[in-house]
Design a protein around this motif. Structure first.
Motif, PDB file in Angstrom:
ATOM      1  N   GLU A  99       0.851  -1.183   0.000  1.00 22.95           N
ATOM      2  CA  GLU A  99       0.000   0.000   0.000  1.00 22.95           C
ATOM      3  C   GLU A  99       0.890   1.237   0.000  1.00 22.95           C
ATOM      4  OE1 GLU A  99      -2.955  -0.340   3.138  1.00 22.95           O
ATOM      5  OE2 GLU A  99      -2.958  -2.522   2.846  1.00 22.95           O
ATOM      6  N   PRO A 100       0.315   2.403  -0.270  1.00 29.42           N
ATOM      7  CA  PRO A 100       1.124   3.624  -0.341  1.00 29.42           C
ATOM      8  C   PRO A 100       2.026   3.862   0.873  1.00 29.42           C
ATOM      9  CG  PRO A 100      -1.019   4.059  -1.256  1.00 29.42           C
ATOM     10  CD  PRO A 100      -1.078   2.663  -0.680  1.00 29.42           C
ATOM     11  N   HIS A 101       1.507   3.678   2.077  1.00 30.66           N
ATOM     12  CA  HIS A 101       2.345   3.905   3.261  1.00 30.66           C
ATOM     13  C   HIS A 101       3.471   2.875   3.353  1.00 30.66           C
ATOM     14  CE1 HIS A 101      -0.505   0.941   4.888  1.00 30.66           C
ATOM     15  NE2 HIS A 101       0.408   0.669   5.789  1.00 30.66           N
ATOM     16  N   GLU A 102       3.221   1.656   2.872  1.00 29.87           N
ATOM     17  CA  GLU A 102       4.265   0.633   2.855  1.00 29.87           C
ATOM     18  C   GLU A 102       5.321   0.955   1.794  1.00 29.87           C
ATOM     19  OE1 GLU A 102       1.620  -3.234   4.285  1.00 29.87           O
ATOM     20  OE2 GLU A 102       1.508  -2.584   2.189  1.00 29.87           O
ATOM     21  N   LEU A 103       4.892   1.488   0.658  1.00 29.37           N
ATOM     22  CA  LEU A 103       5.833   1.918  -0.381  1.00 29.37           C
ATOM     23  C   LEU A 103       6.733   3.012   0.173  1.00 29.37           C
ATOM     24  CD1 LEU A 103       6.868   1.852  -3.335  1.00 29.37           C
ATOM     25  CD2 LEU A 103       5.163   3.621  -3.833  1.00 29.37           C
ATOM     26  N   HIS A 104       6.143   3.977   0.869  1.00 25.81           N
ATOM     27  CA  HIS A 104       6.916   5.066   1.464  1.00 25.81           C
ATOM     28  C   HIS A 104       7.982   4.506   2.403  1.00 25.81           C
ATOM     29  CE1 HIS A 104       6.917   8.953   4.138  1.00 25.81           C
ATOM     30  NE2 HIS A 104       8.101   8.590   3.746  1.00 25.81           N
ATOM     31  N   ALA A 105       7.583   3.582   3.264  1.00 24.76           N
ATOM     32  CA  ALA A 105       8.537   2.998   4.217  1.00 24.76           C
ATOM     33  C   ALA A 105       9.628   2.205   3.496  1.00 24.76           C
ATOM     34  CB  ALA A 105       7.788   2.103   5.207  1.00 24.76           C
ATOM     35  N   ALA A 106       9.254   1.467   2.462  1.00 26.29           N
ATOM     36  CA  ALA A 106      10.237   0.691   1.707  1.00 26.29           C
ATOM     37  C   ALA A 106      11.249   1.600   1.025  1.00 26.29           C
ATOM     38  CB  ALA A 106       9.529  -0.194   0.678  1.00 26.29           C
ATOM     39  N   ILE A 107      10.771   2.670   0.407  1.00 22.79           N
ATOM     40  CA  ILE A 107      11.666   3.615  -0.269  1.00 22.79           C
ATOM     41  C   ILE A 107      12.583   4.299   0.748  1.00 22.79           C
ATOM     42  CG2 ILE A 107      11.674   5.848  -1.469  1.00 22.79           C
ATOM     43  CD1 ILE A 107       9.308   4.758  -3.127  1.00 22.79           C
ATOM     44  N   ALA A 108      12.044   4.649   1.894  1.00 25.78           N
ATOM     45  CA  ALA A 108      12.870   5.255   2.949  1.00 25.78           C
ATOM     46  C   ALA A 108      13.940   4.279   3.424  1.00 25.78           C
ATOM     47  CB  ALA A 108      11.988   5.715   4.110  1.00 25.78           C
ATOM     48  N   SER A 109      13.613   2.975   3.452  1.00 24.02           N
ATOM     49  CA  SER A 109      14.595   1.989   3.902  1.00 24.02           C
ATOM     50  C   SER A 109      15.786   1.891   2.944  1.00 24.02           C
ATOM     51  CB  SER A 109      13.939   0.607   4.067  1.00 24.02           C
ATOM     52  OG  SER A 109      13.750  -0.044   2.820  1.00 24.02           O
ATOM     53  N   PHE A 110      15.603   2.323   1.708  1.00 23.33           N
ATOM     54  CA  PHE A 110      16.706   2.352   0.736  1.00 23.33           C
ATOM     55  C   PHE A 110      17.525   3.637   0.854  1.00 23.33           C
ATOM     56  CE2 PHE A 110      13.764  -0.379  -1.995  1.00 23.33           C
ATOM     57  CZ  PHE A 110      14.402  -1.564  -1.662  1.00 23.33           C
ATOM     58  N   GLY A 111      17.095   4.546   1.728  1.00 18.15           N
ATOM     59  CA  GLY A 111      17.840   5.773   1.952  1.00 18.15           C
ATOM     60  C   GLY A 111      17.325   6.983   1.199  1.00 18.15           C
ATOM     61  N   TYR A 112      16.199   6.838   0.513  1.00 16.75           N
ATOM     62  CA  TYR A 112      15.633   7.976  -0.214  1.00 16.75           C
ATOM     63  C   TYR A 112      14.740   8.777   0.720  1.00 16.75           C
ATOM     64  CZ  TYR A 112      17.105   5.442  -4.394  1.00 16.75           C
ATOM     65  OH  TYR A 112      17.854   4.790  -5.341  1.00 16.75           O
ATOM     66  N   SER A 113      14.850  10.086   0.626  1.00 17.23           N
ATOM     67  CA  SER A 113      14.007  10.985   1.393  1.00 17.23           C
ATOM     68  C   SER A 113      13.213  11.825   0.401  1.00 17.23           C
ATOM     69  CB  SER A 113      14.872  11.869   2.297  1.00 17.23           C
ATOM     70  OG  SER A 113      14.054  12.751   3.022  1.00 17.23           O
ATOM     71  N   LEU A 114      12.013  11.381   0.114  1.00 22.95           N
ATOM     72  CA  LEU A 114      11.187  12.052  -0.886  1.00 22.95           C
ATOM     73  C   LEU A 114      10.089  12.870  -0.220  1.00 22.95           C
ATOM     74  CD1 LEU A 114      10.759   9.141  -3.469  1.00 22.95           C
ATOM     75  CD2 LEU A 114      12.480  10.948  -3.451  1.00 22.95           C
ATOM     76  N   SER A 115       9.720  13.938  -0.863  1.00 18.90           N
ATOM     77  CA  SER A 115       8.640  14.779  -0.356  1.00 18.90           C
ATOM     78  C   SER A 115       7.310  14.035  -0.477  1.00 18.90           C
ATOM     79  CB  SER A 115       8.568  16.079  -1.162  1.00 18.90           C
ATOM     80  OG  SER A 115       8.084  15.803  -2.478  1.00 18.90           O
ATOM     81  N   PRO A 116       6.312  14.447   0.291  1.00 27.26           N
ATOM     82  CA  PRO A 116       4.983  13.842   0.133  1.00 27.26           C
ATOM     83  C   PRO A 116       4.461  13.972  -1.302  1.00 27.26           C
ATOM     84  CG  PRO A 116       5.071  15.117   2.157  1.00 27.26           C
ATOM     85  CD  PRO A 116       6.351  15.396   1.415  1.00 27.26           C
ATOM     86  N   GLN A 117       4.787  15.081  -1.958  1.00 22.76           N
ATOM     87  CA  GLN A 117       4.339  15.279  -3.338  1.00 22.76           C
ATOM     88  C   GLN A 117       5.005  14.267  -4.280  1.00 22.76           C
ATOM     89  OE1 GLN A 117       5.608  17.646  -1.335  1.00 22.76           O
ATOM     90  NE2 GLN A 117       4.022  19.208  -1.114  1.00 22.76           N
ATOM     91  N   ALA A 118       6.300  14.035  -4.094  1.00 27.74           N
ATOM     92  CA  ALA A 118       7.003  13.060  -4.932  1.00 27.74           C
ATOM     93  C   ALA A 118       6.471  11.653  -4.671  1.00 27.74           C
ATOM     94  CB  ALA A 118       8.507  13.118  -4.677  1.00 27.74           C
ATOM     95  N   LEU A 119       6.224  11.324  -3.408  1.00 27.45           N
ATOM     96  CA  LEU A 119       5.658  10.010  -3.081  1.00 27.45           C
ATOM     97  C   LEU A 119       4.276   9.838  -3.702  1.00 27.45           C
ATOM     98  CD1 LEU A 119       6.854   9.758   0.594  1.00 27.45           C
ATOM     99  CD2 LEU A 119       7.525   8.238  -1.280  1.00 27.45           C
ATOM    100  N   SER A 120       3.494  10.894  -3.699  1.00 25.58           N
ATOM    101  CA  SER A 120       2.166  10.850  -4.305  1.00 25.58           C
ATOM    102  C   SER A 120       2.261  10.561  -5.802  1.00 25.58           C
ATOM    103  CB  SER A 120       1.436  12.163  -4.057  1.00 25.58           C
ATOM    104  OG  SER A 120       0.177  12.156  -4.672  1.00 25.58           O
TER     105      SER A 120
END
Length: 176
Positions: A99-120
């Protein structure tokens, strides 16, 4: 790139690779798709789409030949295993999607820090009914990795700003 000796005696991945590689010992997107399907790397998930196979090759295609040799295949295999482990870790309900929140957490675990707009933007691009399949997850991560690498090469002062000529920008974006 041809091997001077039989790599099969050394590396178990050689069997998957050589089963689809031609005499030139290179594989294209169609061959990569067949190879990964035969290997079972996607587990119980659906096979990789041809588009995902294309961008996986593009990510590692340093000579822009549209093909991949065995060393690039091994590098991809290592990345795919990491991505699969991460996907499974964040697919907490074992639905085969994140789900979107899980995608956000997975991407963060790779070291990426994306804005909410980019994640959207990523969620809109890679989800169906707010669910991201493994194939789409890999596609997203490959593009994120390749585009970040291209940006970092042009961000000489490491300040989050890069300068691109239009043609260079198009080449970078359209190659992945």
């Amino acid at each position: 790139m041809a091997y001077p000796t039989q790599p099969g005696a050394v590396d178990p991945l050689w069997g998957y690779f050589s089963a689809v590689a031609g005499a030139d010992q290179q594989i294209d997107a169609h061959e990569l798709q067949r190879c990964l399907t035969a290997s079972g790397i996607s587990g119980t998930y659906q096979q990789f789409s041809l588009e995902t196979a294309r961008i996986m090759i593009a990510m590692l295609d340093r000579d822009r030949s549209g093909q991949m040799g065995f060393n690039e295949f091994k590098e991809l295999w290592s990345s795919l295993n990491q991505w699969k482990t991460t996907f499974m870790q964040y697919d907490r309900d074992r639905s085969g999607t994140v789900e979107p929140h899980e995608l956000h957490a997975a991407i963060a675990s790779f070291g990426y820090s994306l804005s909410p707009q980019a994640l959207s933007v990523l969620v809109k691009r890679y989800s169906t009914n707010s669910r991201i399949t493994f194939d789409d997850f890999v596609s997203c991560v490959v593009r994120l990795r390749a585009l970040t690498s291209a940006f970092q090469m042009r961000d000489s002062q490491r300040n989050g700003h890069a300068q691109f000529q239009y043609d260079d920008f198009i080449q970078v974006v359209m190659s992945v």
